[in-house]
Design an enzyme around this catalytic site. Structure first.
Site, PDB file in Angstrom:
ATOM      1  CG  HIS A  80      -2.172  -0.752   1.093  1.00 27.54           C
ATOM      2  ND1 HIS A  80      -3.158  -0.431   0.191  1.00 27.54           N
ATOM      3  CD2 HIS A  80      -2.620  -1.853   1.759  1.00 27.54           C
ATOM      4  CE1 HIS A  80      -4.168  -1.284   0.307  1.00 27.54           C
ATOM      5  NE2 HIS A  80      -3.854  -2.167   1.250  1.00 27.54           N
ATOM      6  CG  ASP A 107      -7.289  -2.933   1.043  1.00 28.49           C
ATOM      7  OD1 ASP A 107      -6.542  -3.780   0.526  1.00 28.49           O
ATOM      8  OD2 ASP A 107      -7.057  -2.382   2.136  1.00 28.49           O
ATOM      9  CD  GLU A 150      -5.779  -7.995   4.783  1.00 29.19           C
ATOM     10  OE1 GLU A 150      -5.643  -7.329   3.726  1.00 29.19           O
ATOM     11  OE2 GLU A 150      -5.257  -7.661   5.865  1.00 29.19           O
ATOM     12  CG  HIS A 172      -4.435  -6.750   0.244  1.00 33.18           C
ATOM     13  ND1 HIS A 172      -4.040  -5.532   0.758  1.00 33.18           N
ATOM     14  CD2 HIS A 172      -3.357  -7.225  -0.444  1.00 33.18           C
ATOM     15  CE1 HIS A 172      -2.784  -5.295   0.418  1.00 33.18           C
ATOM     16  NE2 HIS A 172      -2.344  -6.308  -0.321  1.00 33.18           N
TER      17      HIS A 172
END
Length: 257
Positions: free
Chosen positions: A165, A172, A237, A240
């Site tokens: 990120h 996301d 996740e 993600h």
């Protein structure tokens, strides 16, 4: 006396006529201000232009060469969760930043993924929760995470090292309906840390009744679209996706501070 009466009557009538004529002129002048319903009017749009202020954080992203994904991909929705308290940390750490930024070529990859999604499911679009996360924000998250430093990397990247990120190459997101912007049910909320959110545990979670087949199907639609754009997911996740590995990101881009 009668002549005087007649005279007075004449003067009174004359004054009355004069007053009425003045009133008619006044009304006529007022009426001139009313708009003719049949008349065409042209309004200069420049008088109604709305210029949104760009905050210091957002300007730093622009200066770093990142792009607003909504300028690249029409029709997507953005709800930056770190500009709200609806996230794992329960804190607004982005302040007045409400637009999502990515590296330009990553935004183009996301555009391809979006096109592939709409080819297969024209009723769906992306709802983006996070993109680039500057190191200054990463530090805030790290400092405020109530966990021992030894296990903090399980939840958030160490700002001394940086995560994807922080390079602007991770995103996301979830799926939403084009018409309403309503997110599809993926089985857990965004930023949920637990096995029901793990793609690697979906079969187990399905057996245990923690998620449903519909949740898995929705996640698979998202995964297939992102894969078509060149992204890869992670095991813990469902929301993600990475455009590059850490090594590739470090070679191609600098950390966004």
């Amino acid at each position: 006396m009668r002549k005087l009466d007649y005279g007075l009557t004449f003067v009174f009538c004359s004054l009355l006529v004069f007053a009425c004529s003045q009133k008619e002129v006044q009304v006529s002048e007022e009426e001139s201000y009313f708009v003719d319903a049949n008349e065409e009017w042209v309004i200069d749009d420049s008088e109604f232009e709305w210029e949104e202020e760009i905050g210091e954080l957002e300007q730093s992203l622009i200066d770093a060469g990142l792009v607003n994904i909504e300028d690249v991909i029409p029709g997507i929705f953005v709800d930056l969760k770190y500009s709200t308290t609806d996230n794992f940390f329960g804190q607004d750490v982005y302040g007045d930043l409400f637009r999502c930024y990515l590296q330009p070529e990553v935004a183009e990859m996301l555009k391809v993924a979006h096109e592939k999604l709409q080819e297969a499911h024209p009723e769906l679009t992306f709802l983006v929760y996070d993109g680039v996360r500057p190191l200054s924000v990463q530090q805030i998250l790290w400092d405020n995470l109530d966990r021992p430093d030894s296990i903090k990397p399980l939840y958030v990247a160490d700002p001394k090292i940086g995560g994807l990120h922080n390079y602007g190459v991770a995103v996301d997101l979830t799926l939403a309906y084009v018409e309403t912007g309503e997110a599809l049910d993926m089985g857990t909320a965004y930023d949920y840390f637990g096995y029901p959110a793990y793609p690697d545990r979906e079969a187990q979670m399905l057996r245990e009744g923690k998620i449903t087949q519909s949740h898995i199907d929705n996640r698979e639609i998202l995964r297939q679209a992102m894969k078509a754009g060149g992204f890869s997911g992670i095991g813990s996740e469902w929301w993600h996706f990475n455009a590059y590995s850490r090594k590739e990101a470090a070679e191609k881009f600098g950390l966004v501070k």
